[in-house]
Design an enzyme around this catalytic site. Structure first.
Site: not given
Length: 576
Positions: A126, A324, A44, A189, A162
């Protein structure tokens, strides 16, 4: 009749990079054709990348997208793939459609283009536009209202996109009534924990409803906070999916057999466009590869690494920097970063204050040595003393100035050396506001912002175990995993001084944030109402901080960000 070979092309497009996406699609299509494909299907909005969001409000972008689909058709033809049928997602928009208050996009469509012989020969729009969670498609698109069937030398293929397969009595049912031999579904998705199994369950219901096998083609790669996991598959009537790989680009081949069903040209309630197309000749060798689905922790790790890698690379970065401390959160982020962009491109900075323990400094240096990343110490004690002395800071103000000196150090080094700074906060801390604005909240990306604290430990142990199984040095020092968490901003400080055990906190947060449960509902799980109210107050009061926190990869059903949109100024609190 000879089966029709379909290639499910799982690619990683870049939003807005139309020329590069044309090149990427052309290369994948050419490879598919050389390996015997007669039809190649892409995800998509693969041509534009997904989601394009409010880019489509710009008429010039929509015009460029439509030009790009024609350029893609010509590119395919020029590279010898003109006889290959290519189905690709793109943004379409009628250039003559007026922009109105109720239709500001001028009829933009989330479309599947069918390309053949150097031309755009058909388009499917769609039908169902999702408007929940991370999706705002009703803001952007106009829904389609017709079915499209490709008749490829007698093999009939229906098209869907979708969300169309998530609803019963929709296009899949209509295509089933037309007697198609298979359905091609283009998808963008996003990943979240449990999503692969959920997709298969939904598609299985549609296959049973429509009576035709379904080829599910998904995007792969990171786009801002969304991560697309690929996981393309084909599901037939037997219910056993043939799955592709996750989190990598790949082409999967499926042979579609004509089913010999009675064919219909129309079906009640639908307008239908049927497009006859010739099939290119092919040799049906077996180029397929079998894949094993990753386990849950491996999926999560791959999503975090993919999201971090693609964010850095797609915004034009190469190197990353992070603080860190020797604690578990920064240790996990450093390991994700090294897997994402390579250890040689990770720059760690230890920034001890007078409250930092020797073991924390040692643990940070140990991890850098284990992983082979760049590392330096930049003590902040004198910076902190300057602020504390000038402003007479005490208590929380003194604690926060330490975090802000660290944030200033990281951002200054970022300006100097060009590293993208990674924030190291986790979802549990972000939920209850245990982050300092302009301190540990600085950065371009936050790899674990959707990872709750208890999962941080689990992922650290998993990553070390994987390293040991590979015969590598585990990247995270055991002491960083085993020691009690502390911000080390005052003498003897522990997270447990003000928060419940993280297993308890994370369960309450899961219920309150992801499931939208109230105090009374959460109390039914056995938690004290006063504890629940305390946690809820912390969550509610920290909304302004979360709005200013860097984005990071979404892995849960409801991440902070576009998934959860709460008012910052809000005086309502659950009275239960």
């Amino acid at each position: 009749m000879t089966p029709l070979r379909v290639a499910a092309c799982q690619i990683n497009p870049v939003v807005g990079d139309l020329d590069a996406n044309v090149t990427r699609i052309t290369a994948a299509a050419r490879d598919a054709a050389q390996r015997g494909a007669q039809v190649a299907v892409f995800g998509e909005m693969a041509l534009t990348g997904y989601p394009v969001e409010d880019l489509l409000l710009r008429r010039s972008f929509a015009v460029d997208s439509r030009q790009a689909v024609h350029e893609l058709a010509r590119s395919l033809d020029a590279t010898g793939c003109g006889d290959l049928i290519v189905v690709v997602g793109f943004l379409d928009r009628d250039p003559d459609a007026p922009e109105t208050s109720t239709n500001p996009t001028g009829g933009a469509r989330n479309a599947a283009g069918v390309l053949h012989g150097g031309e755009l020969v058909a388009r499917y729009d769609k039908h169902f536009l999702p408007n929940y969670g991370v999706f705002d498609e009703k803001r952007w698109f106009t829904p389609g209202d017709r079915l499209v069937v490709l008749d490829v030398d007698g093999v009939r293929l229906g098209l869907t996109i979708c969300e169309d397969v998530w609803w019963p009595d929709g296009p899949v049912a209509g295509l089933g009534g037309l007697g198609v031999d298979a359905i091609l579904c283009l998808n963008a998705s996003p990943f979240e924990v449990g999503k692969p199994a959920q997709r298969r369950e939904v598609v299985a219901a549609r296959v049973a409803e429509g009576g035709a096998p379904l080829v599910y083609v998904n995007l792969v790669g990171g786009q801002d906070e969304l991560v697309f996991d690929g996981d393309s598959f084909v599901l037939g009537a037997d219910g056993a999916p043939a799955v592709g790989p996750q989190f990598v680009e790949n082409t999967q081949f499926i042979d579609i057999e004509p089913r010999g069903l009675a064919r219909a040209a129309t079906v009640d309630g639908w307008s239908v466009t049927e497009v006859p197309l010739p099939a290119r000749p092919t040799v049906l060798a077996d180029p397929s590869t079998s894949w094993t689905e990753l386990d849950e922790l491996a999926q999560i790790w791959a999503a975090l690494v993919t999201g971090t890698r693609d964010y850095v690379h797609k915004v034009g970065g190469r190197t990353v920097g992070l603080g860190m401390s020797g604690g578990i959160d920064s240790a996990l982020v450093a390991s994700i970063a090294a897997d994402a962009v390579g250890a040689a491109n990770v720059y760690g900075v230890g920034m001890p204050s007078k409250y930092s323990s020797d073991h924390s400094k040692d643990d940070a240096a140990d991890q850098a040595q284990r992983m082979g990343i760049h590392f330096r110490f930049e003590p902040i004690e004198h910076m902190v003393e300057a602020f504390v002395g000038q402003l007479h800071l005490t208590g929380l103000a003194e604690e926060n100035i330490q975090a802000r000196c660290r944030g200033m150090t990281l951002m200054s080094l970022s300006n100097l050396d060009g590293h993208l700074v990674l924030a190291t906060g986790n979802k549990s801390e972000l939920a209850v506001g245990y982050s300092t604005i302009y301190g540990d909240a600085v950065g371009a990306y936050a790899p674990i912002r959707d990872v709750e604290k208890s999962l941080v430990w689990e992922l650290a142990r998993w990553r070390n175990r994987v390293a040991a199984e590979r015969g590598e040095v585990p990247p995270i020092p055991e002491n960083s995993i085993a020691k009690e968490p502390s911000a080390e901003l005052r003498p003897g400080q522990k997270d447990s001084d003000s928060l419940p055990d993280y297993e308890i906190l994370d369960d309450i947060l899961r219920r309150y944030v992801e499931q939208d449960q109230g105090v009374a509902e959460i109390a039914e799980a056995g938690y004290e109402p006063e504890l629940i109210r305390k946690v809820a107050r912390l969550v509610d009061r920290a909304e302004y901080k979360r709005r200013q926190y860097p984005l990071g990869p979404k892995i849960t059903p409801k991440a902070f960000g576009r998934d959860r949109r709460m008012p910052i100024t809000n005086r309502w609190h659950d009275p239960a």
